[in-house]
Design a protein around this motif. Structure first.
Motif, PDB file in Angstrom:
ATOM      1  N   PHE A 189      52.035  22.984  33.645  1.00  0.00           N
ATOM      2  CA  PHE A 189      50.824  22.943  34.474  1.00  0.00           C
ATOM      3  C   PHE A 189      50.529  21.541  35.001  1.00  0.00           C
ATOM      4  CE2 PHE A 189      49.575  26.797  31.932  1.00  0.00           C
ATOM      5  CZ  PHE A 189      49.650  27.686  32.989  1.00  0.00           C
ATOM      6  N   TYR A 190      50.721  20.523  34.172  1.00  0.00           N
ATOM      7  CA  TYR A 190      50.368  19.174  34.610  1.00  0.00           C
ATOM      8  C   TYR A 190      51.371  18.596  35.597  1.00  0.00           C
ATOM      9  CZ  TYR A 190      46.021  18.605  32.191  1.00  0.00           C
ATOM     10  OH  TYR A 190      44.704  18.730  31.830  1.00  0.00           O
ATOM     11  N   ASP A 191      52.642  18.950  35.521  1.00  0.00           N
ATOM     12  CA  ASP A 191      53.595  18.494  36.544  1.00  0.00           C
ATOM     13  C   ASP A 191      53.183  19.036  37.906  1.00  0.00           C
ATOM     14  OD1 ASP A 191      55.474  16.895  35.055  1.00  0.00           O
ATOM     15  OD2 ASP A 191      56.148  18.746  34.118  1.00  0.00           O
ATOM     16  N   GLY A 192      52.838  20.326  37.966  1.00  0.00           N
ATOM     17  CA  GLY A 192      52.367  20.913  39.223  1.00  0.00           C
ATOM     18  C   GLY A 192      51.078  20.268  39.692  1.00  0.00           C
ATOM     19  N   PHE A 193      50.175  20.004  38.749  1.00  0.00           N
ATOM     20  CA  PHE A 193      48.907  19.366  39.080  1.00  0.00           C
ATOM     21  C   PHE A 193      49.136  17.955  39.631  1.00  0.00           C
ATOM     22  CE2 PHE A 193      45.322  16.736  37.309  1.00  0.00           C
ATOM     23  CZ  PHE A 193      44.393  17.092  38.265  1.00  0.00           C
ATOM     24  N   PHE A 194      50.000  17.175  38.987  1.00  0.00           N
ATOM     25  CA  PHE A 194      50.274  15.807  39.444  1.00  0.00           C
ATOM     26  C   PHE A 194      50.858  15.793  40.850  1.00  0.00           C
ATOM     27  CE2 PHE A 194      50.817  14.178  34.825  1.00  0.00           C
ATOM     28  CZ  PHE A 194      49.442  13.992  34.711  1.00  0.00           C
ATOM     29  N   GLU A 195      51.631  16.817  41.203  1.00  0.00           N
ATOM     30  CA  GLU A 195      52.185  16.890  42.561  1.00  0.00           C
ATOM     31  C   GLU A 195      51.103  17.137  43.605  1.00  0.00           C
ATOM     32  OE1 GLU A 195      55.198  19.895  42.515  1.00  0.00           O
ATOM     33  OE2 GLU A 195      56.623  18.620  41.442  1.00  0.00           O
ATOM     34  N   SER A 196      49.983  17.737  43.188  1.00  0.00           N
ATOM     35  CA  SER A 196      48.940  18.121  44.143  1.00  0.00           C
ATOM     36  C   SER A 196      47.852  17.064  44.343  1.00  0.00           C
ATOM     37  CB  SER A 196      48.284  19.434  43.691  1.00  0.00           C
ATOM     38  OG  SER A 196      47.472  19.221  42.547  1.00  0.00           O
ATOM     39  N   VAL A 197      47.859  16.020  43.528  1.00  0.00           N
ATOM     40  CA  VAL A 197      46.804  15.005  43.634  1.00  0.00           C
ATOM     41  C   VAL A 197      47.341  13.737  44.277  1.00  0.00           C
ATOM     42  CG1 VAL A 197      45.482  15.919  41.679  1.00  0.00           C
ATOM     43  CG2 VAL A 197      47.174  14.119  41.276  1.00  0.00           C
ATOM     44  N   SER A 198      46.430  12.873  44.656  1.00  0.00           N
ATOM     45  CA  SER A 198      46.775  11.606  45.293  1.00  0.00           C
ATOM     46  C   SER A 198      47.720  10.790  44.407  1.00  0.00           C
ATOM     47  CB  SER A 198      45.490  10.800  45.542  1.00  0.00           C
ATOM     48  OG  SER A 198      45.789   9.469  45.871  1.00  0.00           O
ATOM     49  N   ALA A 199      48.645  10.091  45.047  1.00  0.00           N
ATOM     50  CA  ALA A 199      49.581   9.226  44.318  1.00  0.00           C
ATOM     51  C   ALA A 199      48.860   8.067  43.637  1.00  0.00           C
ATOM     52  CB  ALA A 199      50.645   8.699  45.269  1.00  0.00           C
ATOM     53  N   GLU A 200      47.633   7.784  44.065  1.00  0.00           N
ATOM     54  CA  GLU A 200      46.858   6.674  43.500  1.00  0.00           C
ATOM     55  C   GLU A 200      46.194   7.014  42.162  1.00  0.00           C
ATOM     56  OE1 GLU A 200      46.997   3.634  44.965  1.00  0.00           O
ATOM     57  OE2 GLU A 200      48.451   4.738  46.182  1.00  0.00           O
ATOM     58  N   VAL A 201      46.207   8.274  41.789  1.00  0.00           N
ATOM     59  CA  VAL A 201      45.580   8.705  40.542  1.00  0.00           C
ATOM     60  C   VAL A 201      46.272   8.029  39.360  1.00  0.00           C
ATOM     61  CG1 VAL A 201      45.313  10.705  39.016  1.00  0.00           C
ATOM     62  CG2 VAL A 201      44.818  10.930  41.445  1.00  0.00           C
ATOM     63  N   LYS A 202      45.483   7.506  38.439  1.00  0.00           N
ATOM     64  CA  LYS A 202      46.040   6.933  37.206  1.00  0.00           C
ATOM     65  C   LYS A 202      46.199   8.067  36.193  1.00  0.00           C
ATOM     66  CE  LYS A 202      44.138   2.314  37.799  1.00  0.00           C
ATOM     67  NZ  LYS A 202      43.534   2.494  39.101  1.00  0.00           N
ATOM     68  N   LYS A 203      47.455   8.372  35.879  1.00  0.00           N
ATOM     69  CA  LYS A 203      47.777   9.448  34.947  1.00  0.00           C
ATOM     70  C   LYS A 203      47.858   8.852  33.540  1.00  0.00           C
ATOM     71  CE  LYS A 203      51.438  10.235  37.443  1.00  0.00           C
ATOM     72  NZ  LYS A 203      51.178   9.224  38.449  1.00  0.00           N
ATOM     73  N   ILE A 204      46.915   9.246  32.688  1.00  0.00           N
ATOM     74  CA  ILE A 204      46.768   8.609  31.383  1.00  0.00           C
ATOM     75  C   ILE A 204      46.918   9.636  30.275  1.00  0.00           C
ATOM     76  CG2 ILE A 204      45.197   7.275  29.921  1.00  0.00           C
ATOM     77  CD1 ILE A 204      43.789   6.496  32.667  1.00  0.00           C
ATOM     78  N   GLY A 205      47.925   9.452  29.434  1.00  0.00           N
ATOM     79  CA  GLY A 205      48.088  10.297  28.268  1.00  0.00           C
ATOM     80  C   GLY A 205      47.299   9.732  27.102  1.00  0.00           C
ATOM     81  N   VAL A 206      46.858  10.610  26.235  1.00  0.00           N
ATOM     82  CA  VAL A 206      46.185  10.192  25.001  1.00  0.00           C
ATOM     83  C   VAL A 206      46.927  10.842  23.838  1.00  0.00           C
ATOM     84  CG1 VAL A 206      43.901   9.711  25.968  1.00  0.00           C
ATOM     85  CG2 VAL A 206      44.463  12.053  25.338  1.00  0.00           C
ATOM     86  N   ASN A 207      47.220  10.026  22.819  1.00  0.00           N
ATOM     87  CA  ASN A 207      47.998  10.560  21.699  1.00  0.00           C
ATOM     88  C   ASN A 207      47.714   9.772  20.431  1.00  0.00           C
ATOM     89  OD1 ASN A 207      49.803  12.193  20.356  1.00  0.00           O
ATOM     90  ND2 ASN A 207      51.627  11.358  21.331  1.00  0.00           N
ATOM     91  N   TYR A 208      47.810  10.459  19.301  1.00  0.00           N
ATOM     92  CA  TYR A 208      47.640   9.812  18.008  1.00  0.00           C
ATOM     93  C   TYR A 208      48.811   8.903  17.661  1.00  0.00           C
ATOM     94  CZ  TYR A 208      44.342  13.695  17.233  1.00  0.00           C
ATOM     95  OH  TYR A 208      43.327  14.608  17.333  1.00  0.00           O
ATOM     96  N   PHE A 209      49.981   9.177  18.264  1.00  0.00           N
ATOM     97  CA  PHE A 209      51.225   8.548  17.832  1.00  0.00           C
ATOM     98  C   PHE A 209      51.813   7.640  18.912  1.00  0.00           C
ATOM     99  CE2 PHE A 209      50.849  12.915  16.198  1.00  0.00           C
ATOM    100  CZ  PHE A 209      50.537  12.606  14.878  1.00  0.00           C
ATOM    101  N   ASN A 210      52.459   6.565  18.463  1.00  0.00           N
ATOM    102  CA  ASN A 210      53.137   5.642  19.377  1.00  0.00           C
ATOM    103  C   ASN A 210      54.484   6.217  19.808  1.00  0.00           C
ATOM    104  OD1 ASN A 210      51.188   3.612  19.439  1.00  0.00           O
ATOM    105  ND2 ASN A 210      51.936   2.728  17.538  1.00  0.00           N
TER     106      ASN A 210
END
Length: 191
Positions: A138-159
């Motif tokens: 879902f997020y790959d498709g979503f990222f293709e549909s939004v502006s290239a300027e969007v900051k895509k930020i993951g959040v995770n407990y682990f490095n």
């Protein structure tokens, strides 16, 4: 490692966290996000609503902070197999989906394609910003549909300690990863 192996490994690691540990780590991730990105009134943030039973990062902390400071909040909802964006407010009515996700009752897509930040769910992220999620895409498709300027930020407990060996050409990497101890940039400076 392959995505399937990493998915299994990090689901187990997440499952091993106590509820209190998950909440404290979520608070640290939130504080690192706020300190690094400094979101401001009027900015637009797209943020997932967590499935707390799966010990996802508790983004309700983020959502409450944003709404209190008049930062516009958009959440994802899957409608007819597509991820749409719904703007939420303090008075938005929610219901629990078949997947156990609290979602707005409304199915009205905001039509927004620009967000200052997209806070992205994931199970694992490697040192190049490649993600392992639940495998639905879902997020790959979503990222293709939004502006290239969007900051895509993951959040995770682990490095990011291991590489993902089966990255596909359609996979869209993150720009940043926020963990309880750090904010990692994958080649795109804070603008």
């Amino acid at each position: 490692m392959l995505k399937a192996e990493l998915r299994k490994k990090y689901m187990q690691k997440r499952k091993a966290l106590s509820t209190d540990e998950a909440f404290l780590l979520s608070k640290n991730i939130f504080e690192n996000f706020i300190t690094y990105f400094k979101p401001r009134e009027g900015e637009k943030v797209h943020v997932f609503i967590p499935i707390l039973e799966r010990k996802e990062i508790d983004t309700q902390i983020f959502i409450n902070y944003f709404l209190e400071r008049k930062i516009r909040v958009f959440v994802p909802k899957i409608v007819a197999g597509q991820l749409i964006n719904i703007e939420i407010f303090t008075y938005t009515v929610f219901e629990t989906s078949n997947w156990g996700i609290s979602e707005p009752v409304s199915n009205e897509d905001s039509g927004e394609t620009f967000f200052h930040y997209v806070i992205t769910p994931l199970l694992y992220c490697d040192a190049k910003g490649n993600r392992v999620g639940y495998g639905k895409g879902f997020y790959d498709g979503f990222f293709e549909s939004v502006s290239a300027e969007v900051k895509k930020i993951g959040v995770n407990y682990f490095n990011p300690d291991e590489n993902i060996d089966d990255v596909w050409e359609n996979d869209i990497p993150l720009d940043y990863l926020v963990t309880p101890v750090d904010v990692l940039s994958f080649g795109r400076g804070l603008e």
